[in-house]
Design an enzyme around this catalytic site. Structure first.
Site, PDB file in Angstrom:
ATOM      1  N   ASP A  40      52.922  32.677  36.862  1.00  0.00           N
ATOM      2  CA  ASP A  40      53.951  31.814  36.201  1.00  0.00           C
ATOM      3  C   ASP A  40      55.263  32.560  36.491  1.00  0.00           C
ATOM      4  O   ASP A  40      55.672  33.609  36.532  1.00  0.00           O
ATOM      5  CB  ASP A  40      53.752  31.875  34.759  1.00  0.00           C
ATOM      6  CG  ASP A  40      54.375  30.881  33.828  1.00  0.00           C
ATOM      7  OD1 ASP A  40      54.777  29.849  34.735  1.00  0.00           O
ATOM      8  OD2 ASP A  40      54.357  30.898  32.633  1.00  0.00           O
ATOM      9  N   HIS A  57      59.258  28.269  43.916  1.00  0.00           N
ATOM     10  CA  HIS A  57      58.019  28.030  44.318  1.00  0.00           C
ATOM     11  C   HIS A  57      57.882  28.274  45.574  1.00  0.00           C
ATOM     12  O   HIS A  57      57.111  28.939  46.154  1.00  0.00           O
ATOM     13  CB  HIS A  57      57.810  26.582  44.353  1.00  0.00           C
ATOM     14  CG  HIS A  57      57.693  25.998  42.779  1.00  0.00           C
ATOM     15  ND1 HIS A  57      57.252  26.629  41.916  1.00  0.00           N
ATOM     16  CD2 HIS A  57      58.482  24.743  42.154  1.00  0.00           C
ATOM     17  CE1 HIS A  57      57.171  25.691  40.747  1.00  0.00           C
ATOM     18  NE2 HIS A  57      58.112  24.730  41.060  1.00  0.00           N
ATOM     19  N   LEU A 151      36.768  38.310  50.854  1.00  0.00           N
ATOM     20  CA  LEU A 151      37.252  38.039  49.658  1.00  0.00           C
ATOM     21  C   LEU A 151      36.967  36.461  49.606  1.00  0.00           C
ATOM     22  O   LEU A 151      37.487  35.557  50.658  1.00  0.00           O
ATOM     23  CB  LEU A 151      38.726  38.321  49.532  1.00  0.00           C
ATOM     24  CG  LEU A 151      39.604  37.737  48.422  1.00  0.00           C
ATOM     25  CD1 LEU A 151      39.238  38.581  46.990  1.00  0.00           C
ATOM     26  CD2 LEU A 151      41.149  37.438  48.746  1.00  0.00           C
TER      27      LEU A 151
END
Ligand code: IPE
Ligand code: IPE
Ligand code: MG
Length: 260
Positions: A40, A57, A151
């Protein structure tokens, strides 16, 4: 007395350690299997610089790449990134469409790096509602990385915790209606198995950037006993050092799960 992490470093001092020092500390103890992040603060990062939100962004995508690299470096099994919520559709149309294409482009561009790092991409969230070309682009990367064994990068995309639970309730109701399942026999395992995350362990640690003290509809069922780490750092400024610091802090905690 100051709170100490298990390695003996007072927590306040962790903020003075460098990335490599923190990495060494984090390697001294078992790392959590699953870290989830609410990324955020992109908009605020941009606004503070007099830039359009989309610039934030774009920087946020770079921070996500850094988090994936750090996650592979330290040996996490799962890293879940909250990229777009079911509520984010309420943003201005141009921000939504820019976000969509930015995410698709970023995922596709990252494919060689994901392959090189043996990372498997998974997506959780409602597939409906996402423009078809974007869905297809993401699916291609999921497909291309499906046999990677390092991962697992879980991207929460068009994801909402309540929406996920609603879907699960509907699926269980169908099984009850078909006579496969008695209402009184529905277990926590049945609910977990009806979620997008059915084969993913619950997060051990949830990180939220930009200082907001809320979970914003993220993994509501799964975070029942997840440890929280909230930092005022805005997502585009979050780096490997911040992740390692959160991990070392986590390693110094005692999880009780309601016991003593
Ligand atoms: C997080 O940054 C990215 C997404 C929710 C997609 P925000 O866009 O929420 O940034 P702030 O919270 O407005 O600063
Ligand atoms: C949470 O951030 C969603 C994502 C990071 C994708 P938001 O910015 O949407 O959350 P609120 O509105 O501050 O609760
Ligand atoms: Mg926000």
């Amino acid at each position: 007395m100051a709170l100490r992490s298990r390695s003996g470093t007072p927590r306040a001092e962790l903020s003075t350690l460098s990335e490599s020092e923190l990495l060494v500390r984090a390697r001294e103890h078992p790392v959590p299997r699953h870290v989830a992040i609410i990324m955020d603060g992109n908009g605020r990062w941009a606004t503070r610089r007099g830039l359009p939100r989309v610039a934030g962004h774009r920087e946020g995508v770079k921070a996500a790449r850094a988090a994936v690299r750090a996650g592979t470096e330290i040996g996490l099994d799962y890293l879940t990134l909250y990229a777009f919520s079911t509520e984010n559709w309420s943003r201005p149309e141009d921000e939504v469409s820019m976000l969509m294409s930015l995410l698709e482009e970023a995922i596709y561009r990252e494919l060689p790096d994901l392959m090189a790092r043996n990372v498997r991409l998974r997506v959780i969230g409602r597939p409906g509602g996402v423009p078809l070309p974007i869905r297809r682009g993401i699916d291609r990367v999921v497909e291309a990385t499906r046999d990677n064994t390092g991962l697992t990068l879980v991207m929460a995309f068009n994801y909402g915790g309540r929406d996920e639970l609603l879907e699960a309730v509907r699926a269980l109701a169908v099984r009850v209606q078909a006579g496969e399942l008695a209402p009184a026999a529905i277990s926590e395992a049945d609910v977990s198995a009806a979620l997008y995350t059915r084969d993913i362990p619950d997060p051990d640690l949830l990180i939220r950037t930009s200082g907001e003290m809320r979970v914003s509809n993220f993994l509501l069922w799964q975070i029942a006993y997840t440890e929280l780490w909230i930092t005022p750092t805005l997502w585009p400024d979050f780096g490997a050092r911040d992740l390692y610091r959160a991990l070392v802090d986590f390693q110094g905690r005692t999880r009780r799960f309601g016991g003593v």
